[in-house]
Design a protein around this motif. Structure first.
Motif, PDB file in Angstrom:
ATOM      1  N   LYS A 182     -28.696  28.783  14.538  1.00 15.52           N
ATOM      2  CA  LYS A 182     -27.453  29.439  13.893  1.00 15.52           C
ATOM      3  C   LYS A 182     -28.165  30.482  12.921  1.00 15.52           C
ATOM      4  CE  LYS A 182     -23.786  28.669  10.513  1.00 15.52           C
ATOM      5  NZ  LYS A 182     -22.786  29.589  11.610  1.00 15.52           N
ATOM      6  N   TRP A 183     -29.191  30.217  12.148  1.00 15.13           N
ATOM      7  CA  TRP A 183     -29.868  31.297  11.298  1.00 15.13           C
ATOM      8  C   TRP A 183     -31.145  31.698  11.486  1.00 15.13           C
ATOM      9  CZ3 TRP A 183     -27.321  27.024   7.741  1.00 15.13           C
ATOM     10  CH2 TRP A 183     -25.914  27.557   7.465  1.00 15.13           C
ATOM     11  N   GLY A 184     -31.901  31.067  12.520  1.00 13.81           N
ATOM     12  CA  GLY A 184     -33.182  31.557  12.741  1.00 13.81           C
ATOM     13  C   GLY A 184     -34.444  31.335  11.829  1.00 13.81           C
ATOM     14  N   THR A 185     -34.214  30.545  10.812  1.00 14.11           N
ATOM     15  CA  THR A 185     -35.307  30.147   9.976  1.00 14.11           C
ATOM     16  C   THR A 185     -34.630  28.950   8.993  1.00 14.11           C
ATOM     17  OG1 THR A 185     -36.794  30.925   8.252  1.00 14.11           O
ATOM     18  CG2 THR A 185     -34.607  31.717   8.000  1.00 14.11           C
ATOM     19  N   ILE A 186     -35.771  28.533   8.246  1.00 11.88           N
ATOM     20  CA  ILE A 186     -35.332  27.556   7.101  1.00 11.88           C
ATOM     21  C   ILE A 186     -36.109  27.926   5.923  1.00 11.88           C
ATOM     22  CG2 ILE A 186     -35.272  25.197   6.201  1.00 11.88           C
ATOM     23  CD1 ILE A 186     -34.916  24.253   9.184  1.00 11.88           C
ATOM     24  N   ASN A 187     -35.739  28.051   4.698  1.00 13.64           N
ATOM     25  CA  ASN A 187     -36.547  28.478   3.578  1.00 13.64           C
ATOM     26  C   ASN A 187     -36.684  27.563   2.584  1.00 13.64           C
ATOM     27  OD1 ASN A 187     -34.249  31.083   4.411  1.00 13.64           O
ATOM     28  ND2 ASN A 187     -36.495  31.525   4.212  1.00 13.64           N
ATOM     29  N   GLY A 188     -35.925  26.636   2.503  1.00 14.96           N
ATOM     30  CA  GLY A 188     -35.692  25.157   1.512  1.00 14.96           C
ATOM     31  C   GLY A 188     -35.270  24.280   2.122  1.00 14.96           C
TER      32      GLY A 188
ATOM     33  N   ILE B 204     -40.878  25.801   7.676  1.00 11.59           N
ATOM     34  CA  ILE B 204     -41.018  26.508   6.193  1.00 11.59           C
ATOM     35  C   ILE B 204     -42.240  26.942   6.022  1.00 11.59           C
ATOM     36  CG2 ILE B 204     -41.069  26.140   3.776  1.00 11.59           C
ATOM     37  CD1 ILE B 204     -38.504  24.164   4.010  1.00 11.59           C
ATOM     38  N   ALA B 205     -43.467  26.011   6.408  1.00  8.69           N
ATOM     39  CA  ALA B 205     -44.551  26.496   6.283  1.00  8.69           C
ATOM     40  C   ALA B 205     -45.088  27.599   6.942  1.00  8.69           C
ATOM     41  CB  ALA B 205     -45.328  25.059   6.315  1.00  8.69           C
ATOM     42  N   GLU B 206     -44.819  27.262   8.546  1.00  7.83           N
ATOM     43  CA  GLU B 206     -45.263  28.365   9.340  1.00  7.83           C
ATOM     44  C   GLU B 206     -44.318  29.588   9.008  1.00  7.83           C
ATOM     45  OE1 GLU B 206     -44.630  26.484  13.171  1.00  7.83           O
ATOM     46  OE2 GLU B 206     -46.424  25.009  12.993  1.00  7.83           O
ATOM     47  N   SER B 207     -43.375  29.606   8.477  1.00  6.76           N
ATOM     48  CA  SER B 207     -42.775  31.121   8.051  1.00  6.76           C
ATOM     49  C   SER B 207     -43.453  31.632   7.073  1.00  6.76           C
ATOM     50  CB  SER B 207     -41.352  30.664   7.891  1.00  6.76           C
ATOM     51  OG  SER B 207     -41.146  30.148   6.434  1.00  6.76           O
ATOM     52  N   GLY B 208     -44.247  30.846   6.188  1.00 10.54           N
ATOM     53  CA  GLY B 208     -45.199  31.560   5.308  1.00 10.54           C
ATOM     54  C   GLY B 208     -44.328  31.485   3.864  1.00 10.54           C
ATOM     55  N   LYS B 209     -43.361  30.713   3.647  1.00 11.80           N
ATOM     56  CA  LYS B 209     -42.882  30.891   2.511  1.00 11.80           C
ATOM     57  C   LYS B 209     -41.630  30.018   2.337  1.00 11.80           C
ATOM     58  CE  LYS B 209     -41.004  33.918  -1.337  1.00 11.80           C
ATOM     59  NZ  LYS B 209     -40.547  35.130  -1.724  1.00 11.80           N
TER      60      LYS B 209
ATOM     61  N   GLY C  95     -51.260  28.468   1.777  1.00 10.98           N
ATOM     62  CA  GLY C  95     -51.250  29.621   0.819  1.00 10.98           C
ATOM     63  C   GLY C  95     -50.155  29.374  -0.261  1.00 10.98           C
ATOM     64  N   ASP C  96     -50.230  30.424  -1.258  1.00 13.58           N
ATOM     65  CA  ASP C  96     -49.512  29.939  -2.420  1.00 13.58           C
ATOM     66  C   ASP C  96     -47.953  30.298  -2.486  1.00 13.58           C
ATOM     67  OD1 ASP C  96     -49.334  32.820  -2.316  1.00 13.58           O
ATOM     68  OD2 ASP C  96     -50.171  33.058  -4.429  1.00 13.58           O
ATOM     69  N   LYS C  97     -47.296  30.434  -1.224  1.00 10.03           N
ATOM     70  CA  LYS C  97     -45.797  30.739  -1.307  1.00 10.03           C
ATOM     71  C   LYS C  97     -45.009  29.512  -0.751  1.00 10.03           C
ATOM     72  CE  LYS C  97     -46.613  34.897  -2.041  1.00 10.03           C
ATOM     73  NZ  LYS C  97     -46.330  35.448  -3.459  1.00 10.03           N
ATOM     74  N   VAL C  98     -46.058  28.443  -0.474  1.00  7.10           N
ATOM     75  CA  VAL C  98     -45.198  27.197   0.181  1.00  7.10           C
ATOM     76  C   VAL C  98     -45.259  26.043  -0.939  1.00  7.10           C
ATOM     77  CG1 VAL C  98     -45.088  25.462   1.868  1.00  7.10           C
ATOM     78  CG2 VAL C  98     -45.727  28.004   2.396  1.00  7.10           C
TER      79      VAL C  98
END
Length: 273
Positions: free
Chosen positions: A85-91, A141-146, A190-193
């Protein structure tokens, strides 16, 4: 970017497990008000639809997915549906949990006659119900980088609260897992996750209603003990968790990871004197 902009979750895709619960509702409402796209997960289809309708009434997007967070296959299917549906997960908000009646040891019950199987069920729901979604949604989330992951801890992880053995053991595990995963993700991605936890104070929910309320609708002796142990001298309101949730999911907390934030009216800080 102004300071208020850093609190925005506009266009962030956030997964909320346990979205059908009392605290889950507060979380979902907060995310909708912050502009997120919200995947609401739970086992009760009727309540899931209620959450979707409430989110859409606030002008936000929502997706309901019926899922048992202890079933890895179901969680993987939920992940695939969200990505379609949305292509990503941020949280991710791991709100599935709570106590179960059989895992509560009554005051007049022999401690050693307690059925350990019920205690294990409470541990599985609260601890495994956090680990399994984190490993499945957290990978995206991790593999998206943030992104940001929020676990739900408890006062029971810092203070020994009588009668709720399985819940107490599980929430200690959630605290340890929060710290461990925050370090591993930071070192590897890294520091974005980030991974943090919220430790709510005492809120009246369906799971603890029989412990906090008498049959006549007044507070039980146990509830009054909690209130007496809080400098604020009252139980919490679910909406009072909203600000902390949005803060931890947003860029406003960019340097915060591995922490447990108490929202408890001072209970954890006060010695009673």
């Amino acid at each position: 970017m102004g300071i208020l902009d850093t609190f925005s979750l506009r266009n962030h895709v956030v997964v909320v497990t346990g979205a059908t619960g009392v605290l889950g509702k507060a979380f979902v409402d907060a995310l909708a008000e912050a502009g997120a796209k919200i995947a609401v997960l739970g086992r009760n289809t009727e309540k899931l639809q209620e959450r979707v309708e409430a989110i859409e009434a606030k002008g936000a997007e929502a997706l309901a997915v019926q899922v048992d967070v202890l079933n890895e296959e179901e969680v993987i299917k939920a992940k695939d549906e969200i990505l379609a549906k949305w292509g990503t997960i941020n949280g991710l908000v791991n709100a599935a949990g709570g106590n179960i009646p059989g895992a509560t040891i009554q005051p007049d019950q022999n401690l050693f006659d307690h059925d350990v199987k019920d205690t294990l069920k409470a541990i599985e729901l609260n601890l495994y119900g956090t680990i399994i979604p984190t490993h499945i949604f957290g990978r995206v989330i991790a593999e998206s980088g943030k992104g940001s992951i929020i676990n739900i801890s408890s006062l029971a992880a810092s203070r020994p609260i009588t009668r709720v053995l399985g819940y107490t053991v599980a929430k200690h595990g959630v605290d340890g897992y929060t710290k461990w995963m925050s370090v591993e993700l930071a070192l590897r991605y890294g520091d974005k996750v980030r991974v943090n936890a919220i430790a709510p104070g005492v809120f009246l929910t369906e799971q603890n209603r029989n412990l906090l309320m008498d049959s006549n609708g007044s507070y039980s002796d146990r509830a009054q003990k909690f209130i007496n142990g809080m400098p604020f001298q009252r139980l919490g309101e679910p909406d009072e968790l909203k600000g902390t949730l949005v803060y931890l999911l947003s860029d406003a907390s960019a340097l915060v990871t591995g922490e447990t934030i108490f929202v408890d009216g001072g209970f954890n800080s006060w010695c009673g004197v």
